[in-house]
Structures are given as C-alpha cells and as structure tokens.
Motif scaffolding. Structure first.
Motif, PDB file in Angstrom:
ATOM      1  N   LYS A   1       0.804  -1.226   0.000  1.00 30.45           N
ATOM      2  CA  LYS A   1       0.000   0.000   0.000  1.00 30.45           C
ATOM      3  C   LYS A   1       0.835   1.273   0.000  1.00 30.45           C
ATOM      4  O   LYS A   1       0.296   2.375   0.093  1.00 30.45           O
ATOM      5  N   THR A   2       2.165   1.137  -0.091  1.00 33.72           N
ATOM      6  CA  THR A   2       3.008   2.324  -0.185  1.00 33.72           C
ATOM      7  C   THR A   2       3.722   2.412  -1.529  1.00 33.72           C
ATOM      8  O   THR A   2       4.424   3.387  -1.787  1.00 33.72           O
TER       9      THR A   2
ATOM     10  N   ARG B   1      -5.580   0.810  -2.537  1.00 33.01           N
ATOM     11  CA  ARG B   1      -6.278   1.272  -1.337  1.00 33.01           C
ATOM     12  C   ARG B   1      -6.904   0.125  -0.551  1.00 33.01           C
ATOM     13  O   ARG B   1      -6.973   0.157   0.669  1.00 33.01           O
ATOM     14  N   ASP B   2      -7.386  -0.901  -1.251  1.00 37.18           N
ATOM     15  CA  ASP B   2      -8.053  -1.985  -0.527  1.00 37.18           C
ATOM     16  C   ASP B   2      -8.115  -3.234  -1.393  1.00 37.18           C
ATOM     17  O   ASP B   2      -8.282  -3.140  -2.616  1.00 37.18           O
TER      18      ASP B   2
ATOM     19  N   LYS C   1      -0.682   4.987   5.082  1.00 37.94           N
ATOM     20  CA  LYS C   1      -0.221   4.369   6.319  1.00 37.94           C
ATOM     21  C   LYS C   1       1.056   3.586   6.031  1.00 37.94           C
ATOM     22  O   LYS C   1       1.046   2.647   5.235  1.00 37.94           O
ATOM     23  N   VAL C   2       2.140   3.994   6.690  1.00 39.68           N
ATOM     24  CA  VAL C   2       3.454   3.416   6.424  1.00 39.68           C
ATOM     25  C   VAL C   2       3.829   2.479   7.572  1.00 39.68           C
ATOM     26  O   VAL C   2       3.747   2.863   8.749  1.00 39.68           O
TER      27      VAL C   2
ATOM     28  N   PRO D   1       7.461   6.908   1.744  1.00 37.32           N
ATOM     29  CA  PRO D   1       8.450   5.957   2.257  1.00 37.32           C
ATOM     30  C   PRO D   1       7.871   4.544   2.277  1.00 37.32           C
ATOM     31  O   PRO D   1       6.699   4.344   2.599  1.00 37.32           O
ATOM     32  N   ALA D   2       8.706   3.567   1.921  1.00 35.69           N
ATOM     33  CA  ALA D   2       8.250   2.177   1.939  1.00 35.69           C
ATOM     34  C   ALA D   2       8.045   1.696   3.368  1.00 35.69           C
ATOM     35  O   ALA D   2       7.184   0.850   3.639  1.00 35.69           O
ATOM     36  N   GLU D   3       8.833   2.238   4.308  1.00 39.69           N
ATOM     37  CA  GLU D   3       8.734   1.851   5.702  1.00 39.69           C
ATOM     38  C   GLU D   3       9.352   2.949   6.562  1.00 39.69           C
ATOM     39  O   GLU D   3      10.074   3.812   6.062  1.00 39.69           O
ATOM     40  N   ILE D   4       9.036   2.909   7.837  1.00 42.73           N
ATOM     41  CA  ILE D   4       9.658   3.796   8.812  1.00 42.73           C
ATOM     42  C   ILE D   4      10.513   2.919   9.716  1.00 42.73           C
ATOM     43  O   ILE D   4       9.996   2.039  10.413  1.00 42.73           O
TER      44      ILE D   4
END
Length: 202
Positions: free
Chosen positions: A60-61, A79-80, A107-108, A144-147
């Motif tokens: 989702k990113t 989105r879903d 949402k990451v 960002p793909a992740e935090i």
C-alpha cells in the motif's frame, strides 16, 4: 523515490455485482480505478498478479502503473483488497489514481533495527511497537516504503515518539500527535530464577 510497479489489467464493460461475479467466473479479480476527479474505471486483473504484488513489501506504499492497453496507463495506489471469507482468495481490488502534484495520505509500516545493539534489549528489555503503522501525508513520489526506528544505544525505559521519527523531506505525520509513542523498550515482565536455585522436591 517511491517504487513503481507495472501491472497489466483489462477494462470491464459494466459495473455492479452481476458483472463482478461474471468476472470472477472468468478467473479474474474485478476492481475499480477511481480518483483524481476522473470517472471511475472498472477493471479485471489476473489474481496471480495481485498475489505476486501482495507478497512484496509495501503493497500500500508502492505506486502502480496499471496498463489497460488501449485504455492507457494509470498511476495508482492500492487502497483496498477484499478477500473471500472461506478460501482467502482476492475478490475485489480498489486502486486510487494519483497525479504527480497530488498530496496523498498513506499508512506506512514501522520496523525496528539494531535490537542487538540496544543495551536495554541485552539486559532483557522487551521491544514493544505501539504504532505498527504511522499515517503520513506527502507527494506520491516520496512515499516511504517503511519507517525504520534504530534501537542502537537505547536502554530499558526508552521511548521513541512521532516527533522523533526520521522521515524524508516532504513527509509529515497525519492524524497522529507529535507526542504519540511509536516504540518502547519495557522492563522484563518475568524475572529469571537464580541459576543456583535447586528445583522443588517432587
């Protein structure tokens, strides 16, 4: 730079539950592309394509260039995805069309790194992720793909809050307070028995 994945899809002529069921009978997953103040487009995608993308990080990113052949290409965010309640197969997908100048809310996922370099973890502290995802707002090309939260040097009792996150330029938290706790290193919940303690008599 946000990763962009190319996927192929087909146009569907009709919307509605009947048309969606017909698409599934053909072995395809019905879906819709919407957003950017344009008319929604009904599509069909090979379920193997969806599964392949779901098994890659950051579903989702990531951005998707959806190729509809004569229907052109559409840059989208997933989105879903809806799944069948019994066999867990995908039965519908929603894709949101984005433009280069758009601002999106995403949402990451949160991940931790260097737990082996944390004094707190070495002393038995428990890493607790309080927020598994942080919603951010940004342009599509800087999602960002992740935090990643670096635990190196953190001791028992340490906390990392939203305002301490190392986010890329142009990425800001959304709908979450600056003081919200993301990760903590809590004390051990169970004390170890003394190594020399004799077992209880049976």
């Amino acid at each position: 730079m946000t990763e962009i994945s190319a996927i192929a899809a087909e146009l569907r002529d009709r919307a509605g539950k009947g048309a969606a069921r017909a698409t599934r009978r053909e072995g395809k997953v019905p879906g819709v592309i919407y957003g950017a103040k344009q008319t929604p487009i009904c599509i069909a995608i090979d379920p193997r394509v969806i599964w392949a993308e779901l098994h890659k990080p950051g579903f989702k990113t990531r951005l998707f260039d959806v190729d509809l052949g004569a229907g052109g290409k559409h840059r989208c965010l997933a989105r879903d995805v809806q799944f069948h309640p019994v066999n867990d197969q995908p039965i519908h997908i929603d894709l949101m069309r984005v433009s280069a100048d758009a601002v999106v809310h995403v949402k990451v996922p949160v991940h931790v790194a260097n737990a082996d370099k944390s004094p707190g973890v070495k002393r038995g502290g428990v890493v607790t992720i309080e927020l598994h995802e942080v919603e951010v707002t940004c342009a599509p090309d800087v999602i960002p793909a992740e935090i990643v939260i670096d635990l190196a040097g953190l001791d028992i009792g340490a906390s990392v809050h939203v305002n301490q996150l190392n986010l890329p330029a142009g990425v800001t938290p959304y709908h979450v307070g600056a003081a919200a706790t993301v990760v903590t290193i809590a004390p051990p919940t169970v004390q170890r028995a003394d190594a020399g303690e004799a077992p209880a008599a049976g």
